[in-house]
Design a protein around this motif. Structure first.
Motif, PDB file in Angstrom:
ATOM      1  N   ILE A  67       0.838  -1.190   0.000  1.00 46.28           N
ATOM      2  CA  ILE A  67       0.000   0.000   0.000  1.00 46.28           C
ATOM      3  C   ILE A  67       0.880   1.250   0.000  1.00 46.28           C
ATOM      4  O   ILE A  67       2.009   1.231   0.506  1.00 46.28           O
ATOM      5  N   ASP A  68       0.381   2.340  -0.556  1.00 44.27           N
ATOM      6  CA  ASP A  68       1.061   3.621  -0.474  1.00 44.27           C
ATOM      7  C   ASP A  68       1.094   4.087   0.983  1.00 44.27           C
ATOM      8  O   ASP A  68       0.099   3.965   1.711  1.00 44.27           O
ATOM      9  N   HIS A  69       2.222   4.635   1.409  1.00 41.86           N
ATOM     10  CA  HIS A  69       2.371   4.969   2.832  1.00 41.86           C
ATOM     11  C   HIS A  69       1.424   6.077   3.281  1.00 41.86           C
ATOM     12  O   HIS A  69       0.969   6.073   4.437  1.00 41.86           O
ATOM     13  N   ASN A  70       1.086   7.009   2.400  1.00 42.38           N
ATOM     14  CA  ASN A  70       0.130   8.053   2.782  1.00 42.38           C
ATOM     15  C   ASN A  70      -1.268   7.483   2.982  1.00 42.38           C
ATOM     16  O   ASN A  70      -1.972   7.857   3.931  1.00 42.38           O
ATOM     17  N   MET A  71      -1.660   6.578   2.093  1.00 42.57           N
ATOM     18  CA  MET A  71      -2.963   5.920   2.242  1.00 42.57           C
ATOM     19  C   MET A  71      -2.993   5.078   3.511  1.00 42.57           C
ATOM     20  O   MET A  71      -3.997   5.041   4.232  1.00 42.57           O
ATOM     21  N   HIS A  72      -1.901   4.393   3.786  1.00 45.43           N
ATOM     22  CA  HIS A  72      -1.817   3.606   5.023  1.00 45.43           C
ATOM     23  C   HIS A  72      -2.104   4.474   6.238  1.00 45.43           C
ATOM     24  O   HIS A  72      -2.910   4.125   7.101  1.00 45.43           O
ATOM     25  N   GLU A  96      -3.671   7.274   6.523  1.00 45.35           N
ATOM     26  CA  GLU A  96      -5.055   7.733   6.594  1.00 45.35           C
ATOM     27  C   GLU A  96      -5.970   6.619   7.087  1.00 45.35           C
ATOM     28  O   GLU A  96      -6.844   6.844   7.929  1.00 45.35           O
ATOM     29  N   ILE A  97      -5.752   5.415   6.577  1.00 50.34           N
ATOM     30  CA  ILE A  97      -6.578   4.276   6.980  1.00 50.34           C
ATOM     31  C   ILE A  97      -6.448   4.001   8.475  1.00 50.34           C
ATOM     32  O   ILE A  97      -7.448   3.863   9.194  1.00 50.34           O
ATOM     33  N   VAL A  98      -5.201   3.915   8.959  1.00 54.33           N
ATOM     34  CA  VAL A  98      -5.029   3.544  10.373  1.00 54.33           C
ATOM     35  C   VAL A  98      -5.478   4.661  11.313  1.00 54.33           C
ATOM     36  O   VAL A  98      -5.871   4.382  12.459  1.00 54.33           O
ATOM     37  N   ALA A  99      -5.453   5.911  10.839  1.00 53.97           N
ATOM     38  CA  ALA A  99      -6.011   6.987  11.663  1.00 53.97           C
ATOM     39  C   ALA A  99      -7.485   6.731  11.921  1.00 53.97           C
ATOM     40  O   ALA A  99      -7.979   6.921  13.041  1.00 53.97           O
ATOM     41  N   ALA A 100      -8.201   6.277  10.876  1.00 54.78           N
ATOM     42  CA  ALA A 100      -9.646   6.068  10.982  1.00 54.78           C
ATOM     43  C   ALA A 100     -10.001   4.827  11.785  1.00 54.78           C
ATOM     44  O   ALA A 100     -10.911   4.859  12.621  1.00 54.78           O
ATOM     45  N   VAL A 101      -9.279   3.727  11.557  1.00 55.06           N
ATOM     46  CA  VAL A 101      -9.693   2.455  12.158  1.00 55.06           C
ATOM     47  C   VAL A 101      -8.904   2.074  13.397  1.00 55.06           C
ATOM     48  O   VAL A 101      -9.236   1.085  14.065  1.00 55.06           O
TER      49      VAL A 101
END
Length: 253
Positions: A155-160, A162-167
């Protein structure tokens, strides 16, 4: 494969015990008591961090501030895999310093700290995010992740982040909020409260690092949580229960 693990806390120690017997392992931890327990359990413990460097893969399982210091100062030239729950800051350091670095993050863990949290089965069936500096997948790293029982997901590190911030990261703060609301009445609480507040019990130092290193994304989703709670407050205050029901159905469907 020769694998060295730097740091034997909850995640690092769990990795050590899961990979033991599958690879040639060396492990180092700054804590003397942790090293003693690892030795008693038959692990190959070294007593100098640099003794880890003769290896095919160095796994960094350090607190994030220690990892930042390591990446900025190390002269290690081999391949590195980290396990921090935030990726972008460390990917940027590794790129700037031209390190052979793969950013990793197992979506696994527990609320216990250090050796109390060791669980070699914690990775079984769990996603293990991987981030590449050059856009290419690393088959050796994938093999190690699969040996942990986890599922490698590139996965792209920026997307990672963002995802872990939410979940994950904001979920800690929401759990902390539940703890704040119910703390004075815990003796009456049932399983729902215990479930909602479980995350609030995790390693505070680790949680603070997650928030510090992923601040922008945490603030984004924390603002979303604040706005949603505000809308729920308004619906309840105005007794707009039809709209409240609609909101609940939309969120849970």
């Amino acid at each position: 494969m020769r694998i060295s693990i730097l740091g034997a806390g909850c995640i690092g120690g769990s990795i050590v015990f899961k990979l033991n017997g599958k690879h040639q392992l060396k492990v180092f931890d700054n804590d003397e008591e942790t090293r003693k327990v690892l030795l008693e359990r038959g692990l190959n413990v070294v007593f100098n961090q640099r003794d880890l460097y003769d290896t095919d893969l160095l796994i960094l399982a350090l607190p994030m501030r220690e990892e930042e210091r390591f990446l900025n100062e190390t002269d290690f030239e081999g391949k590195i895999l980290d396990v921090a729950s935030v990726k972008s800051p460390f990917m940027e350091i590794a790129k700037k310093r031209r390190l052979r670095f793969v950013g990793g993050h197992p979506m696994a863990g527990n609320e216990r700290k250090g050796k109390e949290g060791w669980d070699p089965e914690m990775f079984e069936g769990k996603i293990f995010f991987l981030c590449s500096l050059d856009g290419l997948k690393d088959e050796e790293v994938e093999t190690v992740v699969k040996d942990l029982g986890a599922k490698p997901v590139w996965i792209d590190h920026n997307m990672h982040d963002e995802i872990v911030a939410a979940v994950s990261h904001v979920q800690y703060l929401i759990s902390l909020t539940a703890k704040y609301i119910g703390k004075n009445h815990e003796r009456f609480a049932g399983p729902g409260y215990r479930s909602n507040t479980r995350l609030s019990k995790q390693n505070m130092e680790m949680a603070l690092d997650m928030i510090r290193y992923n601040k922008r994304n945490v603030l984004k989703y924390l603002e979303g949580a604040r706005n949603f709670l505000s809308s729920l407050y308004t619906l309840v205050k105005n007794e707009e229960f039809e709209y409240l029901e609609r909101t609940i159905r939309e969120v849970t469907s």
